[in-house]
Design a protein around this motif. Structure first.
Motif, PDB file in Angstrom:
ATOM      1  N   LEU A  13       0.812  -1.222   0.000  1.00  0.00           N
ATOM      2  CA  LEU A  13       0.000   0.000   0.000  1.00  0.00           C
ATOM      3  C   LEU A  13       0.840   1.264   0.000  1.00  0.00           C
ATOM      4  N   SER A  14       1.924   1.280   0.772  1.00  0.00           N
ATOM      5  CA  SER A  14       2.727   2.518   0.850  1.00  0.00           C
ATOM      6  C   SER A  14       3.335   2.826  -0.514  1.00  0.00           C
ATOM      7  N   GLY A  15       3.918   1.804  -1.156  1.00  0.00           N
ATOM      8  CA  GLY A  15       4.576   2.011  -2.446  1.00  0.00           C
ATOM      9  C   GLY A  15       3.587   2.396  -3.533  1.00  0.00           C
ATOM     10  N   ILE A  32       9.371  -1.372  -8.336  1.00  0.00           N
ATOM     11  CA  ILE A  32       9.907  -2.739  -8.454  1.00  0.00           C
ATOM     12  C   ILE A  32       9.262  -3.601  -7.370  1.00  0.00           C
ATOM     13  N   GLU A  33       8.607  -4.664  -7.787  1.00  0.00           N
ATOM     14  CA  GLU A  33       7.888  -5.538  -6.829  1.00  0.00           C
ATOM     15  C   GLU A  33       8.339  -6.984  -7.030  1.00  0.00           C
ATOM     16  N   LYS A  34       8.617  -7.606  -5.888  1.00  0.00           N
ATOM     17  CA  LYS A  34       9.101  -8.994  -5.866  1.00  0.00           C
ATOM     18  C   LYS A  34       8.107  -9.976  -6.481  1.00  0.00           C
ATOM     19  N   HIS A  40      -2.041 -12.970  -2.385  1.00  0.00           N
ATOM     20  CA  HIS A  40      -2.463 -12.851  -0.984  1.00  0.00           C
ATOM     21  C   HIS A  40      -1.276 -12.495  -0.112  1.00  0.00           C
ATOM     22  N   ARG A  41      -1.541 -11.785   0.967  1.00  0.00           N
ATOM     23  CA  ARG A  41      -0.488 -11.583   1.968  1.00  0.00           C
ATOM     24  C   ARG A  41      -1.098 -11.618   3.362  1.00  0.00           C
ATOM     25  N   VAL A  42      -0.250 -11.925   4.338  1.00  0.00           N
ATOM     26  CA  VAL A  42      -0.753 -12.015   5.707  1.00  0.00           C
ATOM     27  C   VAL A  42      -1.111 -10.610   6.187  1.00  0.00           C
ATOM     28  N   CYS A  43      -2.370 -10.429   6.533  1.00  0.00           N
ATOM     29  CA  CYS A  43      -2.863  -9.118   6.973  1.00  0.00           C
ATOM     30  C   CYS A  43      -4.296  -9.331   7.451  1.00  0.00           C
ATOM     31  N   GLY A  44      -4.708  -8.569   8.464  1.00  0.00           N
ATOM     32  CA  GLY A  44      -6.068  -8.707   8.988  1.00  0.00           C
ATOM     33  C   GLY A  44      -7.130  -8.104   8.067  1.00  0.00           C
ATOM     34  N   GLU A  45      -6.704  -7.217   7.149  1.00  0.00           N
ATOM     35  CA  GLU A  45      -7.579  -6.690   6.110  1.00  0.00           C
ATOM     36  C   GLU A  45      -8.733  -5.837   6.642  1.00  0.00           C
ATOM     37  N   TYR A  46      -8.529  -5.268   7.840  1.00  0.00           N
ATOM     38  CA  TYR A  46      -9.438  -4.261   8.390  1.00  0.00           C
ATOM     39  C   TYR A  46      -8.734  -2.915   8.226  1.00  0.00           C
ATOM     40  N   ILE A  47      -9.313  -2.022   7.441  1.00  0.00           N
ATOM     41  CA  ILE A  47      -8.659  -0.732   7.184  1.00  0.00           C
ATOM     42  C   ILE A  47      -9.406   0.381   7.900  1.00  0.00           C
ATOM     43  N   SER A  95      -9.982  -7.651   0.952  1.00  0.00           N
ATOM     44  CA  SER A  95      -8.769  -8.474   0.874  1.00  0.00           C
ATOM     45  C   SER A  95      -7.638  -7.700   0.217  1.00  0.00           C
ATOM     46  N   ARG A  96      -6.432  -7.970   0.659  1.00  0.00           N
ATOM     47  CA  ARG A  96      -5.260  -7.349   0.019  1.00  0.00           C
ATOM     48  C   ARG A  96      -5.121  -7.867  -1.416  1.00  0.00           C
ATOM     49  N   TYR A  97      -5.581  -9.081  -1.656  1.00  0.00           N
ATOM     50  CA  TYR A  97      -5.546  -9.672  -2.998  1.00  0.00           C
ATOM     51  C   TYR A  97      -6.216  -8.712  -3.986  1.00  0.00           C
ATOM     52  N   GLN A 119      13.407  -8.482  -7.514  1.00  0.00           N
ATOM     53  CA  GLN A 119      13.784  -8.012  -6.180  1.00  0.00           C
ATOM     54  C   GLN A 119      14.965  -7.075  -6.271  1.00  0.00           C
ATOM     55  N   VAL A 120      14.890  -5.968  -5.574  1.00  0.00           N
ATOM     56  CA  VAL A 120      16.073  -5.120  -5.476  1.00  0.00           C
ATOM     57  C   VAL A 120      17.043  -5.814  -4.514  1.00  0.00           C
ATOM     58  N   ALA A 121      18.276  -6.005  -4.980  1.00  0.00           N
ATOM     59  CA  ALA A 121      19.242  -6.757  -4.174  1.00  0.00           C
ATOM     60  C   ALA A 121      20.224  -5.830  -3.460  1.00  0.00           C
ATOM     61  N   ARG A 154      10.078  -6.456   6.595  1.00  0.00           N
ATOM     62  CA  ARG A 154      11.365  -7.143   6.582  1.00  0.00           C
ATOM     63  C   ARG A 154      11.667  -7.580   5.161  1.00  0.00           C
ATOM     64  N   SER A 155      12.859  -7.283   4.718  1.00  0.00           N
ATOM     65  CA  SER A 155      13.250  -7.696   3.375  1.00  0.00           C
ATOM     66  C   SER A 155      14.728  -8.061   3.409  1.00  0.00           C
ATOM     67  N   LYS A 156      15.122  -8.912   2.472  1.00  0.00           N
ATOM     68  CA  LYS A 156      16.532  -9.303   2.390  1.00  0.00           C
ATOM     69  C   LYS A 156      17.441  -8.085   2.310  1.00  0.00           C
ATOM     70  N   GLY A 275       5.815   3.134   4.961  1.00  0.00           N
ATOM     71  CA  GLY A 275       5.072   1.951   5.410  1.00  0.00           C
ATOM     72  C   GLY A 275       5.836   1.234   6.522  1.00  0.00           C
ATOM     73  N   ASP A 276       5.690  -0.082   6.550  1.00  0.00           N
ATOM     74  CA  ASP A 276       6.330  -0.871   7.612  1.00  0.00           C
ATOM     75  C   ASP A 276       7.850  -0.770   7.583  1.00  0.00           C
ATOM     76  N   ALA A 277       8.422  -0.414   6.444  1.00  0.00           N
ATOM     77  CA  ALA A 277       9.890  -0.303   6.377  1.00  0.00           C
ATOM     78  C   ALA A 277      10.391   0.785   7.326  1.00  0.00           C
ATOM     79  N   GLY A 288      -1.991  -0.556  10.525  1.00  0.00           N
ATOM     80  CA  GLY A 288      -0.782  -0.602   9.685  1.00  0.00           C
ATOM     81  C   GLY A 288      -1.044  -0.152   8.261  1.00  0.00           C
ATOM     82  N   MET A 289      -2.199  -0.557   7.713  1.00  0.00           N
ATOM     83  CA  MET A 289      -2.499  -0.204   6.322  1.00  0.00           C
ATOM     84  C   MET A 289      -2.752   1.298   6.187  1.00  0.00           C
ATOM     85  N   ALA A 290      -3.486   1.857   7.167  1.00  0.00           N
ATOM     86  CA  ALA A 290      -3.749   3.306   7.100  1.00  0.00           C
ATOM     87  C   ALA A 290      -2.431   4.065   7.214  1.00  0.00           C
TER      88      ALA A 290
HETATM   89  C1  FAD Z   1      -0.655 -10.677  11.373  1.00  0.00           C
HETATM   90  C2  FAD Z   1      -0.857  -9.296  10.832  1.00  0.00           C
HETATM   91  C3  FAD Z   1      -2.134  -8.729  10.793  1.00  0.00           C
HETATM   92  C4  FAD Z   1      -2.323  -7.436  10.326  1.00  0.00           C
HETATM   93  N1  FAD Z   1      -3.580  -6.915  10.298  1.00  0.00           N
HETATM   94  C5  FAD Z   1      -3.794  -5.647   9.905  1.00  0.00           C
HETATM   95  C6  FAD Z   1      -5.108  -5.094   9.862  1.00  0.00           C
HETATM   96  O1  FAD Z   1      -6.118  -5.761  10.099  1.00  0.00           O
HETATM   97  N2  FAD Z   1      -5.235  -3.785   9.511  1.00  0.00           N
HETATM   98  C7  FAD Z   1      -4.161  -3.007   9.175  1.00  0.00           C
HETATM   99  O2  FAD Z   1      -4.353  -1.822   8.876  1.00  0.00           O
HETATM  100  N3  FAD Z   1      -2.917  -3.508   9.171  1.00  0.00           N
HETATM  101  C8  FAD Z   1      -2.703  -4.817   9.518  1.00  0.00           C
HETATM  102  N4  FAD Z   1      -1.437  -5.343   9.487  1.00  0.00           N
HETATM  103  C9  FAD Z   1      -0.337  -4.486   9.047  1.00  0.00           C
HETATM  104  C10 FAD Z   1      -0.311  -4.259   7.530  1.00  0.00           C
HETATM  105  O3  FAD Z   1      -0.415  -5.490   6.852  1.00  0.00           O
HETATM  106  C11 FAD Z   1       0.972  -3.546   7.126  1.00  0.00           C
HETATM  107  O4  FAD Z   1       1.210  -2.479   8.007  1.00  0.00           O
HETATM  108  C12 FAD Z   1       0.916  -3.021   5.693  1.00  0.00           C
HETATM  109  O5  FAD Z   1       0.695  -4.062   4.788  1.00  0.00           O
HETATM  110  C13 FAD Z   1       2.226  -2.321   5.350  1.00  0.00           C
HETATM  111  O6  FAD Z   1       2.243  -1.949   4.005  1.00  0.00           O
HETATM  112  P1  FAD Z   1       3.645  -1.708   3.292  1.00  0.00           P
HETATM  113  O7  FAD Z   1       3.355  -1.023   2.018  1.00  0.00           O
HETATM  114  O8  FAD Z   1       4.598  -1.065   4.220  1.00  0.00           O
HETATM  115  O9  FAD Z   1       4.254  -3.158   3.044  1.00  0.00           O
HETATM  116  P2  FAD Z   1       3.676  -4.463   2.390  1.00  0.00           P
HETATM  117  O10 FAD Z   1       2.228  -4.361   2.160  1.00  0.00           O
HETATM  118  O11 FAD Z   1       4.214  -5.578   3.209  1.00  0.00           O
HETATM  119  O12 FAD Z   1       4.379  -4.491   0.951  1.00  0.00           O
HETATM  120  C14 FAD Z   1       5.758  -4.623   0.786  1.00  0.00           C
HETATM  121  C15 FAD Z   1       6.028  -5.148  -0.614  1.00  0.00           C
HETATM  122  O13 FAD Z   1       7.429  -5.100  -0.889  1.00  0.00           O
HETATM  123  C16 FAD Z   1       7.801  -6.240  -1.656  1.00  0.00           C
HETATM  124  N5  FAD Z   1       9.255  -6.422  -1.469  1.00  0.00           N
HETATM  125  C17 FAD Z   1       9.909  -6.798  -0.348  1.00  0.00           C
HETATM  126  N6  FAD Z   1      11.246  -6.788  -0.566  1.00  0.00           N
HETATM  127  C18 FAD Z   1      11.426  -6.386  -1.836  1.00  0.00           C
HETATM  128  C19 FAD Z   1      12.584  -6.166  -2.628  1.00  0.00           C
HETATM  129  N7  FAD Z   1      13.827  -6.330  -2.145  1.00  0.00           N
HETATM  130  N8  FAD Z   1      12.404  -5.792  -3.922  1.00  0.00           N
HETATM  131  C20 FAD Z   1      11.155  -5.611  -4.427  1.00  0.00           C
HETATM  132  N9  FAD Z   1      10.031  -5.796  -3.716  1.00  0.00           N
HETATM  133  C21 FAD Z   1      10.170  -6.156  -2.424  1.00  0.00           C
HETATM  134  C22 FAD Z   1       6.924  -7.352  -1.078  1.00  0.00           C
HETATM  135  O14 FAD Z   1       6.740  -8.417  -1.995  1.00  0.00           O
HETATM  136  C23 FAD Z   1       5.624  -6.606  -0.795  1.00  0.00           C
HETATM  137  O15 FAD Z   1       4.701  -6.697  -1.846  1.00  0.00           O
HETATM  138  C24 FAD Z   1      -1.214  -6.659   9.902  1.00  0.00           C
HETATM  139  C25 FAD Z   1       0.060  -7.221   9.906  1.00  0.00           C
HETATM  140  C26 FAD Z   1       0.252  -8.521  10.357  1.00  0.00           C
HETATM  141  C27 FAD Z   1       1.627  -9.102  10.356  1.00  0.00           C
END
Ligand code: FAD
Length: 371
Positions: A13-15, A32-34, A40-47, A95-97, A119-121, A154-156, A275-277, A288-290
């Motif tokens: 979402l941030s990117g 650039i996206e991996k 799908h990704r692990v997330c509660g999907e409540y925004i 859904s994030r999907y 992936q950016v290395a 978290r990323s490599k 975002g989470d980074a 987290g999503m907001a």
């Molecule tokens: C268990 C759990 C439940 C959650 N539930 C909620 C919820 O209900 N509501 C809510 O608001 N938030 C929730 N969150 C938090 C939310 O999912 C995140 O805060 C949000 O997705 C962060 O978005 P982002 O853009 O920072 O990263 P992400 O959405 O994680 O996207 C990062 C992207 O970067 C890509 N990537 C990684 N490394 C590289 C690389 N080297 N090169 C290229 N691409 C790369 C990945 O493939 C990914 O697509 C939850 C988190 C967890 C762990």
């Protein structure tokens, strides 16, 4: 290649939001996206609704999916004690999907270029060139004056950047199922169990997201996910009832580990982190999503306001600290209330008997609607 092209690493979402706003304002953007959409990704999907107005204004609200409207919070303690309060701001479930795919299509339409399954290395700032040198796992070499790291919790590449948070291992795992169940559309529920907590809320098409933050140690000891769920999660009668009555829609859940809530910084190695980074709020806050959307917006605005990297970094850092540093700290503090029998019971009692105090607690981790 255009040397003025802004590079965004990661298409969550941030990117995607940063890419959209920058492209809309005439910037050349490469994201650039991996992986490759949709996924799908692990997330509660409540925004949280704090981003609803912004998404509507930018014509990015995914109304065609008819997201679930959520306005009530249900909390259960490890022993099953239950309380509910209305949510002042509330949120929506999707859904994030579908959401990420929808935003990806919006970005493509507005001119963002994508390198998918890439992936950016490496990433290095070259002060002589006043630009970043990047390389990918496919051997591409890129140069970019501004890079946004939107690669999630978290990323490599964090290892390559020697980011300090990596020194602390995280005890948490995240597990997500999609299910069908006869539950109310408007409730986001948080069920505690000893060692973690499980959230459940409706997303689109009447499906529900069931997602929990669990313990790596419990999984290791149990040997597999179903055994861990039976041994630990089912001790909360509400969780057991959900598992017994739900239809699970996937053969296997999505799983991630090493979910760290450690303090990070909004700028590291000259790279602007969004975002989470930049730092992850504990999932129980449902924010987290907001925050990811908001940080993407703030970074794009800083880039549009200034020419020099230093000025962009300073502008963004100031805004990030203003909006998020306290919220993330409060999120870590609230997290301590959950996953333990006594404190989770106490939290339910607070919700039941002092809704005013409970709302104050919730406000400590929630923001106000962004403009
Ligand atoms: C268990 C759990 C439940 C959650 N539930 C909620 C919820 O209900 N509501 C809510 O608001 N938030 C929730 N969150 C938090 C939310 O999912 C995140 O805060 C949000 O997705 C962060 O978005 P982002 O853009 O920072 O990263 P992400 O959405 O994680 O996207 C990062 C992207 O970067 C890509 N990537 C990684 N490394 C590289 C690389 N080297 N090169 C290229 N691409 C790369 C990945 O493939 C990914 O697509 C939850 C988190 C967890 C762990």
């Amino acid at each position: 290649m255009n040397q003025d092209q802004i590079t965004i690493i990661g298409g969550g979402l941030s990117g995607l939001i940063a890419a959209y706003l920058l492209a809309k304002n005439g910037k050349e953007v490469l994201l650039i996206e991996k992986k490759s959409y949709p996924f799908h990704r692990v997330c509660g999907e409540y925004i949280s609704n704090e981003v609803r107005g912004f998404l509507i204004k930018e014509n990015l609200f995914p109304s065609s999916f008819e997201p679930a409207e959520i306005n009530t919070f249900r909390l259960t303690a490890v022993n099953g004690a239950l309380a509910e309060i209305p949510l002042d701001l509330g949120g929506f479930g999707i859904s994030r999907y579908n959401l990420d795919h929808y935003l990806y299509q919006k970005c493509e339409k507005i001119g963002v270029k994508f390198l998918l399954k890439t992936q950016v290395a490496t990433i290095d700032y070259n002060p002589k060139k006043k630009a970043f040198d990047l390389s990918t796992n496919h051997g591409e070499k890129l140069v970019s004056p501004i890079v946004l790291a939107a690669y999630g919790k978290r990323s490599k590449i964090d290892k390559y950047l020697h980011r300090p948070y990596l020194k602390q291992r995280s005890p948490y795992i995240g597990i997500k199922h999609h299910i069908k169940i006869a539950e109310s559309e408007n409730i986001v529920a948080l069920h505690n169990y000893e060692g973690g907590y499980l959230g459940i809320n409706q997303v689109e098409h009447g499906h529900f997201n069931l997602c929990y933050l669990g313990s790596r140690a419990q999984l290791k000891a149990a040997g597999n996910i179903p055994a861990m769920e039976e041994q630990h999660l089912f001790k909360n009668p509400h969780i057991k009832a959900i598992y017994e009555s739900a239809e699970f829609l996937w053969d296997k859940p999505e799983v991630i580990n090493e979910i760290s809530f450690a303090t990070k910084s909004p700028v590291e190695n000259q790279v602007i982190m969004i975002g989470d980074a930049a730092g992850m709020i504990t999932p129980l806050c449902g924010n987290g999503m907001a925050i990811a959307i908001h940080t993407g917006k703030l970074a794009a605005e800083a880039i549009l306001r200034h020419k020099k990297l230093k000025a962009i970094q300073e502008d963004y850092t100031k805004a990030w600290n203003y909006y998020f540093s306290r919220r993330l700290r409060n999120g870590r503090a609230v997290q301590r209330l959950f996953g333990a029998p006594f404190v989770s019971k106490l939290a339910v009692n607070v919700l039941k008997n002092s809704p005013f105090l409970a709302k104050k607690l919730i406000l400590q981790t929630h923001g106000t609607p962004i403009k």
